[in-house]
Design an enzyme around this catalytic site. Structure first.
Site, mmCIF file in Angstrom:
data_model
loop_
_atom_site.group_PDB
_atom_site.id
_atom_site.type_symbol
_atom_site.label_atom_id
_atom_site.label_comp_id
_atom_site.label_asym_id
_atom_site.label_seq_id
_atom_site.Cartn_x
_atom_site.Cartn_y
_atom_site.Cartn_z
ATOM 1 C CB CYS A 47 -0.902 -0.004 1.232
ATOM 2 S SG CYS A 47 -1.878 1.507 1.407
ATOM 3 C CG ASP A 54 -2.746 -3.767 -0.492
ATOM 4 O OD1 ASP A 54 -3.458 -3.943 0.513
ATOM 5 O OD2 ASP A 54 -2.442 -2.646 -0.921
#
Length: 131
Positions: A47, A54
């Protein structure tokens, strides 16, 4: 601060990812429209705001024109996102742009189905069609 004289060894997988390029080969059936579907369930990135990892499954579907993508090259390309700080939206758009540039398909769709984080589940889907 303690300094180490140990040499940091680059693992062969890291080297392959760093040196990877998108490879294509001639379409064995040019002129015939057929769909190639590829699933990449181990996509990761970071992120750009929090730095947290992620995770996503990337779904790739395309109708080739003159060139077909080599599968290992796609895998290594997707793995290159592992340490990148990039938003879901930018990642999926960039993947589409890079794959279209490499194989010039008749059409292509890339979908990123991101694992929920903070009770939010995101799916980003982008499409390309040759004019």
């Amino acid at each position: 601060m303690v300094q180490s004289s140990e040499k940091i060894e680059v693992k062969y997988g890291e080297r392959e990812i760093a040196e990877g390029t998108l490879i294509t080969f001639p379409n064995p059936r040019p002129g015939r429209n057929y769909d190639i579907q590829i699933t990449l369930p181990e996509y990761t990135c970071k992120c750009p705001f929090s730095g947290y990892p992620d995770f996503a499954t990337i779904y790739l579907s395309y109708v080739p024109d003159q060139k077909v993508m080599e599968l290992k090259a796609i895998k290594l390309y997707i793995n290159s996102y592992r340490d990148r700080y990039i938003s879901h939206e930018e990642a999926i758009n960039q993947i589409l742009d890079d794959l279209v540039a490499a194989c010039e398909p008749l059409q292509m769709k890339v979908k990123g189905d991101f694992h929920p984080r903070g009770n939010v589940h995101t799916v980003v889907e982008v499409m390309y069609k040759k004019e």
